[in-house]
Design a protein around this motif. Structure first.
Motif, PDB file in Angstrom:
ATOM      1  N   TRP A 289      46.643  44.674  48.487  1.00 17.58           N
ATOM      2  CA  TRP A 289      47.055  45.447  49.659  1.00 17.58           C
ATOM      3  C   TRP A 289      48.549  45.736  49.520  1.00 17.58           C
ATOM      4  N   ILE A 290      48.886  46.980  49.267  1.00 16.43           N
ATOM      5  CA  ILE A 290      50.294  47.319  49.059  1.00 16.43           C
ATOM      6  C   ILE A 290      50.935  47.899  50.321  1.00 16.43           C
ATOM      7  N   ALA A 291      50.108  48.229  51.315  1.00 17.29           N
ATOM      8  CA  ALA A 291      50.625  48.741  52.585  1.00 17.29           C
ATOM      9  C   ALA A 291      49.686  48.299  53.699  1.00 17.29           C
ATOM     10  N   ASP A 292      50.275  47.858  54.806  1.00 21.98           N
ATOM     11  CA  ASP A 292      49.483  47.401  55.946  1.00 21.98           C
ATOM     12  C   ASP A 292      50.358  47.563  57.182  1.00 21.98           C
ATOM     13  N   SER A 293      50.017  48.546  58.031  1.00 18.98           N
ATOM     14  CA  SER A 293      50.921  48.862  59.131  1.00 18.98           C
ATOM     15  C   SER A 293      50.181  49.339  60.368  1.00 18.98           C
ATOM     16  N   GLU A 294      50.725  48.999  61.523  1.00 22.72           N
ATOM     17  CA  GLU A 294      50.292  49.554  62.796  1.00 22.72           C
ATOM     18  C   GLU A 294      51.318  50.557  63.316  1.00 22.72           C
ATOM     19  N   ASP A 295      52.252  50.945  62.457  1.00 17.41           N
ATOM     20  CA  ASP A 295      53.331  51.856  62.856  1.00 17.41           C
ATOM     21  C   ASP A 295      53.422  53.030  61.883  1.00 17.41           C
ATOM     22  N   VAL A 296      52.277  53.580  61.523  1.00 23.89           N
ATOM     23  CA  VAL A 296      52.234  54.715  60.603  1.00 23.89           C
ATOM     24  C   VAL A 296      52.620  55.987  61.352  1.00 23.89           C
ATOM     25  N   ALA A 297      53.419  56.826  60.684  1.00 23.50           N
ATOM     26  CA  ALA A 297      53.735  58.157  61.211  1.00 23.50           C
ATOM     27  C   ALA A 297      52.900  59.177  60.450  1.00 23.50           C
ATOM     28  N   LEU A 298      52.276  60.068  61.188  1.00 25.27           N
ATOM     29  CA  LEU A 298      51.424  61.094  60.586  1.00 25.27           C
ATOM     30  C   LEU A 298      52.174  62.419  60.612  1.00 25.27           C
ATOM     31  N   LEU A 299      52.311  63.030  59.435  1.00 21.42           N
ATOM     32  CA  LEU A 299      53.024  64.299  59.316  1.00 21.42           C
ATOM     33  C   LEU A 299      52.029  65.434  59.110  1.00 21.42           C
ATOM     34  N   HIS A 300      52.107  66.416  59.984  1.00 24.12           N
ATOM     35  CA  HIS A 300      51.322  67.651  59.855  1.00 24.12           C
ATOM     36  C   HIS A 300      52.287  68.748  59.430  1.00 24.12           C
ATOM     37  N   GLU A 301      51.988  69.407  58.324  1.00 26.03           N
ATOM     38  CA  GLU A 301      52.783  70.569  57.941  1.00 26.03           C
ATOM     39  C   GLU A 301      51.838  71.685  57.527  1.00 26.03           C
ATOM     40  N   PRO A 302      52.233  72.945  57.724  1.00 20.85           N
ATOM     41  CA  PRO A 302      51.313  74.057  57.527  1.00 20.85           C
ATOM     42  C   PRO A 302      50.680  74.059  56.140  1.00 20.85           C
ATOM     43  N   GLY A 303      49.361  74.257  56.134  1.00 16.11           N
ATOM     44  CA  GLY A 303      48.637  74.392  54.879  1.00 16.11           C
ATOM     45  C   GLY A 303      48.352  73.097  54.164  1.00 16.11           C
ATOM     46  N   ARG A 304      48.517  71.939  54.849  1.00 18.83           N
ATOM     47  CA  ARG A 304      48.258  70.672  54.179  1.00 18.83           C
ATOM     48  C   ARG A 304      47.451  69.762  55.091  1.00 18.83           C
ATOM     49  N   TYR A 305      46.740  68.858  54.449  1.00 12.03           N
ATOM     50  CA  TYR A 305      46.102  67.801  55.215  1.00 12.03           C
ATOM     51  C   TYR A 305      47.184  66.893  55.799  1.00 12.03           C
ATOM     52  N   PRO A 306      46.886  66.174  56.880  1.00 14.68           N
ATOM     53  CA  PRO A 306      47.883  65.242  57.418  1.00 14.68           C
ATOM     54  C   PRO A 306      48.186  64.126  56.420  1.00 14.68           C
ATOM     55  N   VAL A 307      49.438  63.695  56.378  1.00 15.57           N
ATOM     56  CA  VAL A 307      49.892  62.680  55.428  1.00 15.57           C
ATOM     57  C   VAL A 307      50.472  61.496  56.207  1.00 15.57           C
ATOM     58  N   ALA A 308      50.073  60.289  55.813  1.00 18.00           N
ATOM     59  CA  ALA A 308      50.509  59.065  56.488  1.00 18.00           C
ATOM     60  C   ALA A 308      51.776  58.531  55.820  1.00 18.00           C
ATOM     61  N   TYR A 309      52.763  58.181  56.640  1.00 19.96           N
ATOM     62  CA  TYR A 309      54.022  57.621  56.157  1.00 19.96           C
ATOM     63  C   TYR A 309      54.173  56.206  56.725  1.00 19.96           C
ATOM     64  N   PHE A 310      54.318  55.238  55.807  1.00 13.99           N
ATOM     65  CA  PHE A 310      54.400  53.825  56.165  1.00 13.99           C
ATOM     66  C   PHE A 310      55.859  53.374  56.214  1.00 13.99           C
ATOM     67  N   PRO A 311      56.244  52.571  57.213  1.00 15.16           N
ATOM     68  CA  PRO A 311      57.604  52.010  57.202  1.00 15.16           C
ATOM     69  C   PRO A 311      57.772  51.044  56.041  1.00 15.16           C
ATOM     70  N   ARG A 312      58.954  51.049  55.424  1.00 15.57           N
ATOM     71  CA  ARG A 312      59.204  50.196  54.262  1.00 15.57           C
ATOM     72  C   ARG A 312      58.933  48.720  54.556  1.00 15.57           C
ATOM     73  N   ALA A 313      59.184  48.293  55.790  1.00 15.72           N
ATOM     74  CA  ALA A 313      58.993  46.886  56.138  1.00 15.72           C
ATOM     75  C   ALA A 313      57.532  46.457  56.039  1.00 15.72           C
ATOM     76  N   ASP A 314      56.600  47.415  56.034  1.00 18.34           N
ATOM     77  CA  ASP A 314      55.178  47.097  56.003  1.00 18.34           C
ATOM     78  C   ASP A 314      54.559  47.317  54.629  1.00 18.34           C
ATOM     79  N   LEU A 315      55.403  47.415  53.600  1.00 17.51           N
ATOM     80  CA  LEU A 315      54.934  47.611  52.232  1.00 17.51           C
ATOM     81  C   LEU A 315      55.184  46.373  51.401  1.00 17.51           C
ATOM     82  N   ASP A 316      54.400  46.222  50.346  1.00 18.78           N
ATOM     83  CA  ASP A 316      54.672  45.207  49.345  1.00 18.78           C
ATOM     84  C   ASP A 316      55.880  45.674  48.543  1.00 18.78           C
ATOM     85  N   ALA A 317      56.986  45.000  48.712  1.00 18.49           N
ATOM     86  CA  ALA A 317      58.246  45.447  48.096  1.00 18.49           C
ATOM     87  C   ALA A 317      58.160  45.517  46.577  1.00 18.49           C
ATOM     88  N   GLN A 318      57.289  44.719  45.979  1.00 16.02           N
ATOM     89  CA  GLN A 318      57.171  44.706  44.524  1.00 16.02           C
ATOM     90  C   GLN A 318      56.330  45.875  44.001  1.00 16.02           C
TER      91      GLN A 318
END
Length: 286
Positions: free
Chosen positions: A46-75
């Motif tokens: 598990w390299i990412a595990d978050s309840e604080d994901v931001a979802l980015l919608h931009e024209p012509g793309r599927y939505p993309v999830a952005y994880f805060p660095r604090a909720d990632l496996d730093a390695q």
């Protein structure tokens, strides 16, 4: 399909318009908190595990999830010297994702020089969907892309008369078809197999995948390629169309209550985004 692509309100091909006295910018990006626990898995880690994901919608793309660095496996993230520039959000740094004995180059990115109005994405990292083994909401795997909260499917029974013809041949005639309303698409009409001359349908190789409905099979009718399709094992949320057949109105004559239907502009499904595409292989990959 959803907020920012196909014919959604933030897409280039939007069928509606905002009621404002002045024109909106040519491109509108929208970011919001997903409000769902989301996880990413790579090489049994598990390299990412978050309840604080931001979802980015931009024209012509599927939505993309952005994880805060604090909720990632730093390695798991290894900086690369690759830097690109996003047309709206500035410099983009790319990372190799590594876990155990596996690595994937350019599998993650983050924006490093965001304009002030996009500060909500500061310090957040996104992962290329197909580079990961899987993404989850809670303990349930999700396929295709991050769930778009603005995408909706409604399925309704109807007593309208639907006929499908090819030349002089009647391929289907039903007084109880099912209509599927899906965000960003014109209505699609599905016919029970009992109302179809199935001798006319010839299964063909090649399937496609919808993250909301499942794996789709196709049929030729005579010399007309892929004139019909069916979800033979539709997802639970769309199981009312399971096994039913829909017909492409630009390839066969589809008549509803005596009025011929035509394929509406902007209805062709095209995978969007350099980091991914939707195909059946994703359903079966580990």
């Amino acid at each position: 399909m959803g907020l920012s692509w196909q014919q959604g309100p933030l897409s280039a091909g939007a069928i509606g318009h905002f009621l404002t006295p002045h024109p909106l910018p040519e491109r509108l990006l929208f970011a919001e908190r997903l409000r769902r626990r989301m996880r990413a898995r790579f090489n049994d880690t598990w390299i990412a595990d978050s309840e604080d994901v931001a979802l980015l919608h931009e024209p012509g793309r599927y939505p993309v999830a952005y994880f805060p660095r604090a909720d990632l496996d730093a390695q798991a993230l290894v900086a690369s010297d690759k830097v690109t520039r996003h047309r709206d959000l500035g410099a983009t740094a790319w990372y190799t994702v590594r876990a155990g004995d596996r690595s994937a180059e350019r599998a993650a990115w983050e924006f490093t020089a965001l304009p002030d109005h996009a500060a909500g994405l500061q310090g957040r990292t996104a992962f290329a969907w197909r580079a990961m083994d899987a993404f989850y909401e809670e303990d349930e795997r999700i396929l295709g892309h991050a769930a778009d909260p603005y995408h909706r499917i409604d399925i309704r029974d109807t007593s309208r008369l639907l006929e499908v013809r090819l030349g002089s041949a009647v391929i289907a005639r039903s007084e109880h078809p099912v209509v599927l309303f899906e965000s960003g698409f014109a209505p699609r009409w599905y016919v029970p197999r009992a109302d179809i001359d199935e001798r006319r349908l010839r299964p063909v190789e090649g399937q496609t995948f919808c993250p909301y409905k499942g794996v789709c099979d196709y049929y030729d009718i005579g010399d007309v390629r892929r004139a019909a399709w069916s979800y033979r094992d539709a997802y639970r949320e769309a199981d009312r169309i399971d096994g039913l057949v829909s017909f492409e109105p630009d390839k066969a004559e589809v008549w509803l209550d005596g009025e011929r239907l035509y394929l509406e502009p902007g209805q062709t499904v095209v995978p969007h985004g350099a980091d991914r595409g939707l195909d059946v292989g994703e359903v079966t990959r580990r």
